[in-house]
Scaffold this motif. Structure first.
Motif, short mmCIF file in Angstrom:
data_model
loop_
_atom_site.label_atom_id
_atom_site.label_comp_id
_atom_site.label_asym_id
_atom_site.label_seq_id
_atom_site.Cartn_x
_atom_site.Cartn_y
_atom_site.Cartn_z
N ASP A 132 23.99 -46.92 -24.37
CA ASP A 132 22.54 -46.79 -24.55
C ASP A 132 21.96 -48.01 -25.26
OD1 ASP A 132 22.47 -44.34 -23.32
OD2 ASP A 132 22.46 -43.18 -25.18
N GLY A 133 22.65 -48.49 -26.27
CA GLY A 133 22.19 -49.67 -26.98
C GLY A 133 22.15 -50.90 -26.08
N THR A 134 23.17 -51.05 -25.24
CA THR A 134 23.21 -52.19 -24.32
C THR A 134 22.08 -52.11 -23.31
OG1 THR A 134 25.61 -52.29 -24.55
CG2 THR A 134 24.65 -53.40 -22.64
N VAL A 135 21.85 -50.93 -22.75
CA VAL A 135 20.77 -50.77 -21.77
C VAL A 135 19.42 -51.03 -22.43
CG1 VAL A 135 19.59 -49.07 -20.33
CG2 VAL A 135 22.07 -49.23 -20.27
N ASP A 136 19.23 -50.50 -23.63
CA ASP A 136 17.96 -50.73 -24.34
C ASP A 136 17.71 -52.22 -24.57
OD1 ASP A 136 17.36 -48.05 -24.46
OD2 ASP A 136 18.08 -47.79 -26.52
N ARG A 137 18.74 -52.94 -24.99
CA ARG A 137 18.58 -54.38 -25.22
C ARG A 137 18.23 -55.10 -23.93
NH1 ARG A 137 22.98 -53.53 -28.44
NH2 ARG A 137 24.43 -54.34 -26.89
N ARG A 138 18.88 -54.73 -22.84
CA ARG A 138 18.60 -55.39 -21.55
C ARG A 138 17.18 -55.11 -21.08
NH1 ARG A 138 24.19 -54.57 -18.11
NH2 ARG A 138 25.46 -55.90 -19.43
N VAL A 139 16.75 -53.87 -21.22
CA VAL A 139 15.39 -53.52 -20.79
C VAL A 139 14.35 -54.25 -21.63
CG1 VAL A 139 13.72 -51.63 -20.69
CG2 VAL A 139 16.01 -51.31 -19.77
N ARG A 140 14.57 -54.27 -22.96
CA ARG A 140 13.63 -54.99 -23.83
C ARG A 140 13.59 -56.47 -23.50
NH1 ARG A 140 16.02 -54.07 -28.76
NH2 ARG A 140 16.90 -52.04 -28.36
N ARG A 141 14.74 -57.06 -23.23
CA ARG A 141 14.79 -58.49 -22.89
C ARG A 141 14.06 -58.75 -21.58
NH1 ARG A 141 20.40 -60.16 -23.15
NH2 ARG A 141 20.58 -58.89 -21.31
N GLN A 142 14.27 -57.88 -20.58
CA GLN A 142 13.61 -58.08 -19.30
C GLN A 142 12.09 -57.93 -19.43
OE1 GLN A 142 14.83 -55.35 -16.20
NE2 GLN A 142 14.79 -57.00 -14.71
N LEU A 143 11.64 -56.94 -20.21
CA LEU A 143 10.20 -56.77 -20.42
C LEU A 143 9.61 -57.97 -21.16
CD1 LEU A 143 9.94 -53.00 -21.36
CD2 LEU A 143 9.10 -54.11 -19.29
N ALA A 144 10.34 -58.48 -22.14
CA ALA A 144 9.86 -59.65 -22.87
C ALA A 144 9.76 -60.87 -21.94
CB ALA A 144 10.78 -59.95 -24.04
N GLU A 145 10.73 -61.02 -21.06
CA GLU A 145 10.67 -62.14 -20.11
C GLU A 145 9.47 -62.01 -19.19
OE1 GLU A 145 14.42 -62.09 -18.11
OE2 GLU A 145 15.51 -62.91 -19.82
N GLN A 146 9.19 -60.79 -18.70
CA GLN A 146 8.03 -60.59 -17.84
C GLN A 146 6.73 -60.86 -18.59
OE1 GLN A 146 8.38 -56.65 -16.23
NE2 GLN A 146 9.87 -57.27 -14.68
N GLN A 147 6.67 -60.44 -19.84
CA GLN A 147 5.46 -60.68 -20.64
C GLN A 147 5.27 -62.17 -20.89
OE1 GLN A 147 6.10 -58.22 -24.06
NE2 GLN A 147 5.28 -56.39 -23.07
N MET A 148 6.36 -62.90 -21.08
CA MET A 148 6.26 -64.35 -21.27
C MET A 148 5.77 -65.03 -20.01
SD MET A 148 6.90 -65.17 -24.35
CE MET A 148 7.16 -66.91 -24.20
N ILE A 149 6.23 -64.58 -18.86
CA ILE A 149 5.77 -65.16 -17.60
C ILE A 149 4.28 -64.94 -17.43
CG2 ILE A 149 5.90 -64.89 -15.09
CD1 ILE A 149 8.91 -64.33 -15.44
N VAL A 150 3.82 -63.73 -17.73
CA VAL A 150 2.39 -63.42 -17.61
C VAL A 150 1.60 -64.22 -18.64
CG1 VAL A 150 0.68 -61.59 -17.87
CG2 VAL A 150 2.77 -61.15 -16.60
N ALA A 151 2.10 -64.32 -19.87
CA ALA A 151 1.39 -65.04 -20.92
C ALA A 151 1.28 -66.53 -20.62
CB ALA A 151 2.09 -64.83 -22.27
N ARG A 152 2.26 -67.07 -19.96
CA ARG A 152 2.23 -68.50 -19.62
C ARG A 152 1.42 -68.78 -18.36
NH1 ARG A 152 8.54 -69.87 -20.78
NH2 ARG A 152 8.39 -69.81 -23.04
N GLY A 153 0.84 -67.74 -17.80
CA GLY A 153 0.00 -67.93 -16.62
C GLY A 153 0.80 -67.99 -15.33
#
Length: 138
Positions: free
Chosen positions: A43-64
């Protein structure tokens, strides 16, 4: 066998050692305890992966970089939508028949089919038709 998680390997070794000392009477409890630790680690591993993927998507959107990729409706979503619409069709059919007879039943089912058709068209771009931004311009 090469262990990817040395801490988990230590837990397994400790569980096996405890089984040898305690005997078969405590085997199921030891196994359950070890499996709970594995589940927590997973569960901890999956949570970390999901959070990392969401953060990457948010960075892509934030950078335009545009909108995050929209996943097309999956089979599960389509199946669930169809199942829910069929379950809701029962009371809608009863209400339609009670209030307007066979005409009410037909209207209720036309509505159900229409909603499902619109939902199905979302997954097929060629059914939606292509509209340019100029189609919506003043």
């Amino acid at each position: 066998m090469e262990a990817r998680d040395p801490e988990l390997k230590k837990e397994l070794d400790a569980t096996l050692h405890a089984r040898k000392e305690l005997g078969d009477d405590y085997e199921s409890a030891l196994i359950e305890s070890f499996l709970e630790k594995v589940e927590q680690r997973l569960d901890g591993t999956v949570d970390r992966r999901v959070r990392r993927q969401l953060a990457e998507q948010q960075m892509i959107v934030a950078r335009g970089g545009g909108k995050p990729p929209r996943s097309e409706s999956s089979f599960g979503e389509r199946f669930g939508f169809g199942a829910v619409s069929l379950v809701l069709a029962i009371p809608l059919s009863a209400i339609g028949v009670a209030n307007a007879g066979i005409e009410g039943l037909v209207v209720a089912w036309l509505g159900i089919v229409g909603v499902n058709a619109v939902h199905a068209a979302r997954g097929f771009p060629w059914l939606r038709g292509k509209r340019d931004k100029s189609d919506w311009a003043d």
